[in-house]
Design an enzyme around this catalytic site. Structure first.
Site, PDB file in Angstrom:
ATOM      1  CG  HIS A  97      -0.364  -0.045   2.534  1.00  0.00           C
ATOM      2  ND1 HIS A  97       0.529  -1.023   2.933  1.00  0.00           N
ATOM      3  CD2 HIS A  97      -0.494   0.779   3.609  1.00  0.00           C
ATOM      4  CE1 HIS A  97       0.900  -0.804   4.181  1.00  0.00           C
ATOM      5  NE2 HIS A  97       0.307   0.281   4.609  1.00  0.00           N
ATOM      6  CG  HIS A  99      -0.470   3.843   4.804  1.00  0.00           C
ATOM      7  ND1 HIS A  99      -1.078   3.037   5.727  1.00  0.00           N
ATOM      8  CD2 HIS A  99      -1.475   4.500   4.157  1.00  0.00           C
ATOM      9  CE1 HIS A  99      -2.397   3.192   5.655  1.00  0.00           C
ATOM     10  NE2 HIS A  99      -2.654   4.070   4.701  1.00  0.00           N
ATOM     11  CG  ASP A 101       4.948   2.762   7.382  1.00  0.00           C
ATOM     12  OD1 ASP A 101       3.972   3.188   6.740  1.00  0.00           O
ATOM     13  OD2 ASP A 101       4.833   1.885   8.260  1.00  0.00           O
ATOM     14  CG  HIS A 235       4.979  -2.297  11.234  1.00  0.00           C
ATOM     15  ND1 HIS A 235       6.120  -1.812  10.626  1.00  0.00           N
ATOM     16  CD2 HIS A 235       3.947  -1.936  10.425  1.00  0.00           C
ATOM     17  CE1 HIS A 235       5.784  -1.190   9.504  1.00  0.00           C
ATOM     18  NE2 HIS A 235       4.488  -1.254   9.354  1.00  0.00           N
TER      19      HIS A 235
END
Length: 253
Positions: A97, A99, A101, A235
């Site tokens: 995606h 985003h 990061d 993460h």
């Protein structure tokens, strides 16, 4: 047909978010430092990079509260060099995606075609108000970028599978890689951040659609069972510290 020969994890540094953003509404007030990494796939059909980490200067400018830590050695060009490649060697970038990061290194990969879900590129170019910070890095949309837009589930190359797992974002993809001589590797990206959250069907606090997010967690669990795949969390620091990082590889060299 030939499957991928190696997968290498490229370390992009770390960020800080509140625990309540890892497990939606649970643990408010507890800051957590978490890792960010990319997945380099060495395949007979080309060199494929899944996600490209974050850009430290962009984060300091627009999301300084996430306290980015990234050395020069943790940039995409340096991490590729650890694996024996230059940025220009990458043939395909797949962003799970867009985003900030997960796309911060796209701008370095000037020879690559970028593969995205067709809904994701639309959302990133015109985000809803609550998504603006998530899509803060627009450097992926540079004038020379070449995009190939996808929908649904896709086998990008032999044994390189993308599964549409929306919820965290509208066009979110998870990755499953079949490897010669090894179990498949399943990278769920941001479907769920940690083993504890995943076990409880907890998604991240930042999401486009929480109902779709729960269904995607359950879909990933079904995929892991069906493929007998090894699951990687994006993460989670404890998990990350057990992973083999570039120049090491899966399977071991």
């Amino acid at each position: 047909m030939a499957k991928a020969t190696k997968v290498r994890l490229l370390d992009s540094g770390t960020l800080v978010i509140d625990q309540s953003h890892i497990t939606w509404n649970v643990g408010c007030g507890t800051p957590v430092r978490f890792p960010v990494y990319s997945v380099l796939i060495e395949h007979p059909e080309g060199l494929i990079l899944f996600d490209t980490g974050f850009d430290r200067e962009l984060v300091l400018e627009k999301l300084a509260f996430e306290l980015p830590e990234q050395t020069e050695q943790q940039t995409i060009p340096a991490q590729l060099a650890l694996a024996g490649y230059a940025a220009g060697d990458v043939d395909a970038v797949v962003n799970s995606h867009l985003h900030f990061d997960h796309c911060g290194g796209n701008k370095h990969l000037v020879n690559a075609t970028t593969y995205l879900h067709e809904d994701e590129i639309r959302e990133a170019r015109s985000p809803e108000p609550f998504e603006v910070l998530g899509y803060a890095d627009r450097s992926w949309d540079h004038p020379g970028a070449r995009f190939s837009l996808l929908s649904g589930d896709v086998e990008l190359a032999d044994g390189v599978h993308l599964f549409h797992t929306p919820g965290h974002s509208i066009g979110h993809y998870s990755l499953l890689v079949e490897l010669e001589g090894s179990r498949p590797l399943l990278f769920m990206a941001d479907v769920s951040y940690t083993p504890a959250a995943y076990a409880r069907d907890h998604q991240a606090g930042f999401h486009w659609n929480p109902v779709a997010g729960v269904r995607s967690i359950r879909r990933v669990k079904a995929l892991a069972r069906a493929w007998d795949a090894e699951i990687f969390f994006t993460h989670d620091m404890d998990e990350f510290e057990t992973y083999k990082l570039a120049p090491s590889s899966y399977p071991a060299s």
